[in-house]
Design an enzyme around this catalytic site. Structure first.
Site, mmCIF file in Angstrom:
data_model
loop_
_atom_site.group_PDB
_atom_site.id
_atom_site.type_symbol
_atom_site.label_atom_id
_atom_site.label_comp_id
_atom_site.label_asym_id
_atom_site.label_seq_id
_atom_site.Cartn_x
_atom_site.Cartn_y
_atom_site.Cartn_z
ATOM 1 N N LYS A 141 7.743 -35.664 29.291
ATOM 2 C CA LYS A 141 6.299 -35.405 29.329
ATOM 3 C C LYS A 141 5.626 -36.743 29.076
ATOM 4 C CE LYS A 141 2.718 -32.548 27.136
ATOM 5 N NZ LYS A 141 1.929 -33.441 26.272
ATOM 6 N N GLY A 200 -6.716 -31.341 21.323
ATOM 7 C CA GLY A 200 -7.116 -30.822 20.022
ATOM 8 C C GLY A 200 -8.566 -30.412 19.904
ATOM 9 N N ALA A 233 -3.644 -29.452 27.094
ATOM 10 C CA ALA A 233 -4.645 -30.003 26.172
ATOM 11 C C ALA A 233 -5.998 -29.307 26.288
ATOM 12 C CB ALA A 233 -4.838 -31.499 26.364
ATOM 13 N N GLY A 234 -6.618 -29.119 25.124
ATOM 14 C CA GLY A 234 -7.978 -28.600 25.055
ATOM 15 C C GLY A 234 -8.095 -27.101 24.923
ATOM 16 N N ASN A 259 -0.745 -26.780 21.446
ATOM 17 C CA ASN A 259 -0.174 -27.037 20.132
ATOM 18 C C ASN A 259 -1.178 -26.697 19.036
ATOM 19 O OD1 ASN A 259 1.649 -29.878 18.658
ATOM 20 N ND2 ASN A 259 1.168 -27.913 17.819
ATOM 21 N N SER A 260 -2.295 -27.433 19.003
ATOM 22 C CA SER A 260 -3.260 -27.286 17.911
ATOM 23 C C SER A 260 -3.780 -25.866 17.765
ATOM 24 C CB SER A 260 -4.449 -28.238 18.129
ATOM 25 O OG SER A 260 -4.029 -29.575 18.197
#
Length: 263
Positions: free
Chosen positions: A96, A157, A184-185, A206-207
């Site tokens: 990645k 994040g 992301a986001g 993730n976040s």
């Protein structure tokens, strides 16, 4: 089941392994999400009192496929070096690829990203680039041999969801046969559903799970949301309309409302 390059996965959700309150909660969240692939940064180390690498041992116990990433790299040279190290450690040619260009937005550097992609593919890597939704950048990455693209929905994040749905839809239309994963986001399950309903093949996050008040419960929520989004995409949604359209057309008075008379 869905195919990502030469791998077959069951779940369209891919989870990151950072930011969790504890390794035990991370493990339980991954299990609750029912994912079969996780991303791991080469720079993440967790040692126990005996000096053993406890973090890596826990990842192995989960039985998930590992997608190493070059998180934190800011130049093509640094990303290439990290990718080579990851291949030796994880015994995989998958990477990645992240090359960050701005410290405030963590936006990918498109120029360094293309350079790193070209070099790593020439060395036999299966490159999964974290990129923006810019069409020209994505075209260059595909021209250099990428089988998978991972455009952001919003800054890493930020939890803002899909900030540029028009551009994301355009990518899906221009690359109908390419594996596209939103990376992301994503902040809520509804954001993930929107991406999957749009036709994207998967979601990396993730976040949104790791920093939730209840990470394990949130992992379950995302798992269900992505499954629901895929069912909706496959079923085919009705087009949006400006005006109402009755679900029961009124061609005449229904027979059960007709008055009857006796002679």
């Amino acid at each position: 089941m869905w195919n990502v390059a030469d791998k077959t996965l069951k779940n369209r959700l891919i989870l990151g392994t950072a930011l969790y309150p504890s390794i035990e909660i991370m493990k339980q969240a991954i299990i609750a999400a029912e994912v079969d692939m996780v991303t791991v940064s080469l720079r993440r180390q967790k040692m126990n009192d005996r000096g053993n690498n406890y973090f890596w041992d826990c990842i192995k116990e989960l039985g998930c496929q590992v997608l190493p990433n070059t998180a934190g790299c800011r130049t093509a040279k640094e990303a290439i070096t990290t990718a080579l190290m990851a291949r030796e450690i994880f015994n995989t040619n998958w990477i990645k690829l992240e090359v960050i260009g701005d410290d405030h937005t963590l936006q990918p550097d498109p120029f360094e990203l293309v350079i790193a992609t070209k070099e790593l593919i020439s060395q036999g890597f299966e490159v999964l680039p974290y990129c923006t939704e810019d069409l020209i950048l994505c075209q260059r990455l595909v021209e250099h041999g990428c089988n998978v693209l991972m455009p952001w929905g919003a800054p890493i994040g930020s939890g803002q969801g899909l900030c540029n749905p028009f551009a994301l839809k355009t990518l899906r239309q221009r690359f109908p046969d390419l594996t596209l994963i939103i990376d992301a986001g994503i902040g809520t399950p509804s954001h993930a559903i929107a991406g999957i309903e749009m036709g994207y093949d998967g979601i990396i996050l993730n976040s949104a799970v790791a920093l939730a008040d209840a990470p394990i419960t949130m992992a379950k929520a995302f798992n269900l949301a992505i499954k629901a989004g895929r069912y909706a995409y496959e079923a085919g949604a009705i087009p949006a309309r400006e005006l109402a359209k009755p679900s029961t057309p009124l061609l005449d008075t229904p027979f059960w409302h007709q008055e009857t008379t006796n002679d």
